[in-house]
Scaffold this motif. Sequence first.
Motif, PDB file in Angstrom:
ATOM      1  N   UNK A 325       1.008  -1.256   0.118  1.00 27.70           N
ATOM      2  CA  UNK A 325      -0.004   0.126  -0.118  1.00 27.70           C
ATOM      3  C   UNK A 325       0.817   1.164  -0.081  1.00 27.70           C
ATOM      4  N   UNK A 326       1.885   1.296   0.831  1.00 27.78           N
ATOM      5  CA  UNK A 326       2.824   2.569   0.853  1.00 27.78           C
ATOM      6  C   UNK A 326       3.281   2.648  -0.512  1.00 27.78           C
ATOM      7  N   UNK A 327       3.848   1.736  -1.034  1.00 27.37           N
ATOM      8  CA  UNK A 327       4.579   2.026  -2.596  1.00 27.37           C
ATOM      9  C   UNK A 327       3.340   2.141  -3.532  1.00 27.37           C
ATOM     10  N   UNK A 328       2.187   1.829  -3.324  1.00 31.76           N
ATOM     11  CA  UNK A 328       1.197   2.146  -4.413  1.00 31.76           C
ATOM     12  C   UNK A 328       0.781   3.413  -4.212  1.00 31.76           C
ATOM     13  N   UNK A 329       0.701   3.895  -2.964  1.00 27.22           N
ATOM     14  CA  UNK A 329       0.364   5.391  -2.825  1.00 27.22           C
ATOM     15  C   UNK A 329       1.319   6.298  -3.450  1.00 27.22           C
ATOM     16  N   UNK A 330       2.780   5.910  -3.181  1.00 31.44           N
ATOM     17  CA  UNK A 330       3.964   6.781  -3.627  1.00 31.44           C
ATOM     18  C   UNK A 330       3.942   6.868  -5.060  1.00 31.44           C
ATOM     19  N   UNK A 331       3.743   5.567  -5.369  1.00 24.74           N
ATOM     20  CA  UNK A 331       3.758   5.396  -6.973  1.00 24.74           C
ATOM     21  C   UNK A 331       2.665   6.059  -7.754  1.00 24.74           C
TER      22      UNK A 331
END
Length: 397
Positions: A325-331
């Motif tokens: 989720x963290x990477x998905x949001x950043x991406x």
Amino acid sequence: MFAVLSAARKRLRLPRFARSLAASVGLIALAACEPVQLGDLGGGGGQRIDTSQPVPVALLIPKSDAGAGAVARALENAARLAVADLGTVRIDLRVYDTAGNAATAAAQAQKAVDAGAKIILGPLFGEAANAVGVQVADDNVNVLSFSNNPSIAGGNVFVLGATFRNTANRLMGFAAEQGKQTVTVVYPNNVEGQFGKAAIEAAAGTSGIQVVASEGFDFSQQGVIAAMPRISAAARQSDAVFLTSNAAGALPLLVQLLPENGIGPDTTQYIGLGRWDVPAQTLALPGVQGGWFALPDQSRTASFTSRYQAAYGSAPHPLAGLGFDGIAAIGALVGAGKSDALTARALTQTSGFQGTGGVFRLLPDGTNERALAVATVRGNKVVILDPAPNRFGRAGF
């Protein structure tokens, strides 16, 4: 089956990992630093990025912590799975070992920022996340922690973990829709129980439900038994009983003793702050039949689990999705091609992000809101009563 009334009346015990999380919450509740505000008052704090270059992202996890190493591996695996999903968006993921220690986490965070990290994903434990937030505040760097401890949230620190308040809001809102007007809160007299109690009471106020009583008990089998006369007396005046305990704590004993004291699930609505489908054998308890609890969108969770297992050969740890989720949001933010993609204003966009358990969004106070379904137990199986919303803006969400 659960052996809930042993002759020895042993103290209730949480799994080691859950205990260490609870201990971290306790330390922060007593000694957390004030959240550090970044940038301008409009929420623009955070690093700017060069959209023509890969964005350096630091992942802080307790790789060498003997008690949390498996969680750390799962978080890293999930984060890398998310990076692979980003297509043309380029993330330079750099992994740093916190060893499960707050001072080490702060030092590693500073090392990461000095090496060019534009945002920090992690660490896992609340005390470490608090230390990291303070350490990198003067570098104007935001922190997306895996913690679920709201007391460390604010300023440059956001928590990705599911919070008690989010779950309580969902369940109290549903209870109000079903005509419930009064509730008794039942909680253990420990840090986790106090956090759960506060979340339920706040959610009740928001939903217009009256809290008839909040009844605590010493965190032991004998403590539950001793408190049962008070609990049952209050529950007789209520439409519902809201239990903060899960299957690793007092839930099995509570749902056995409540009916024995005249508060059966056929006359009083049981509501649970924890997941009643974890572990699966909890669903076989007679006392949870008909009770309400909340859980993420199971179709999205199943999709993530399937992809993770195909990539790594095993099922993900329950917390692994936070790394994704963290990477998905950043991406998603970087993909918009704006230099302010990682500022607080961008991170708290109202539309939110698609995660492993459905939509979620980060709030200006550093906490989060996650879409949840309301479920019940029928015939030892989970039945969805109200599906998780697929977007923000729906009434009650």
